[in-house]
Scaffold this motif. Structure first.
Motif, PDB file in Angstrom:
ATOM      1  N   CYS A 166      -3.908   0.986  -2.845  1.00  0.00           N
ATOM      2  CA  CYS A 166      -4.761   0.673  -1.698  1.00  0.00           C
ATOM      3  C   CYS A 166      -6.092   0.052  -2.120  1.00  0.00           C
TER       4      CYS A 166
ATOM      5  N   PRO B 172       0.834  -1.206   0.000  1.00  0.00           N
ATOM      6  CA  PRO B 172       0.000   0.000   0.000  1.00  0.00           C
ATOM      7  C   PRO B 172       0.869   1.257   0.000  1.00  0.00           C
TER       8      PRO B 172
ATOM      9  N   ALA C 297      -5.096   2.521   4.729  1.00  0.00           N
ATOM     10  CA  ALA C 297      -5.162   1.672   3.538  1.00  0.00           C
ATOM     11  C   ALA C 297      -6.536   1.014   3.419  1.00  0.00           C
TER      12      ALA C 297
ATOM     13  N   TYR D 141      -5.628  -3.425  -1.451  1.00  0.00           N
ATOM     14  CA  TYR D 141      -5.103  -3.789  -0.128  1.00  0.00           C
ATOM     15  C   TYR D 141      -5.969  -4.882   0.502  1.00  0.00           C
TER      16      TYR D 141
END
Length: 262
Positions: free
Chosen positions: A146, A140, A229, A149
């Protein structure tokens, strides 16, 4: 000096949303056109390598059958009418061309394991293969990364060209409920509830892989912390956001290469 105009009412502002189709045939045409457009975009971006790479989409009327690009057809020449319809065993039901059995084995098993998935995208893109050669997931380190993620997986094995259903099932199991997977020593695969979403996730994953490799070559990337994230993924990581992000690309390719719609 004239007065500042009043704000335009929200209900008068245009905002594109995924289309709703009146019939299965309308939706079938839509999905086929979107596959052709995505393949042409992938060609422009250099994701094509020989006969490798496919985008498949579930048929809206026959959910165990899938539209896919024919074997050996250049991405930048594919039209909607060129696509072939195959069953889960890779047998051609409509169309006059072969399908890449090795590639479709994985697609078929992913489709079977994920009834929520409409489309699957996989090509041998440059940076995706570089990340796969390291056997790593995305870190991330950017807003775009992200979106993946804790929502992408690593298939930590390589057994050569996939030609049997069992290998495809193992990939599907590793993917689980995620939207993307890094196939070690192979490349990237993404899924979506629309062709647009699956294509956007592939584009975004490939770019994120490029940024990660570049950042590591330059120094030590700074990670975004877990909480931020996760929050960013919740904002940017759903298929509606992917669909929206993809629309400028679709508009460009469909307007500059309208023959793909035929």
């Amino acid at each position: 000096m004239s007065a500042i105009p009043d704000p335009v009412p929200l209900e008068r502002l245009h905002f594109a949303m995924p289309p709703v189709h009146a019939t299965a045939e309308e939706e079938r045409i839509h999905r086929r056109q979107r596959i052709a457009g995505a393949l042409r975009l992938f060609a422009r971006l250099g994701y094509e390598e020989g006969v490798s790479g496919h985008i498949s989409a579930r048929d809206p009327e026959h959910p165990d059958c899938y539209w896919v690009n024919p074997f050996g057809a250049p991405f930048d020449e594919v039209t909607a009418s060129d696509l072939v319809l195959v069953n889960g065993d890779g047998q051609v039901l409509r169309g006059g061309r072969h399908v890449n059995q090795a590639a479709f084995t994985v697609h078929a098993q992913v489709h079977r394991a994920r009834p929520d998935v409409v489309a699957v995208a996989h090509t041998h893109s440059l940076h995706g293969r570089a990340l796969a050669a390291l056997g790593e997931l995305l870190d991330p380190i950017t807003q775009e990364a992200c979106a993946f993620y804790q929502d992408h997986a690593l298939y930590d094995a390589y057994t050569g060209v996939t030609v049997d259903a069992e290998e495809g099932r193992r990939v599907a199991v590793a993917l689980g409920a995620f939207k993307a997977i890094v196939l070690r020593n192979h490349g990237l695969l993404t899924v979506g509830t629309s062709v647009d979403a699956a294509a956007w996730w592939f584009l975004s994953l490939e770019r994120a892989a490029q940024i990660q490799l570049t950042a590591r070559a330059a120094g030590k990337p700074v990670l975004i912390d877990h909480r931020e994230a996760v929050a960013t993924r919740e904002q940017l990581g759903n298929d509606l956001v992917a669909w929206i992000n993809y629309q400028p690309l679709w508009r460009k390719i469909s307007r500059t290469e309208p023959e793909l719609l035929s």
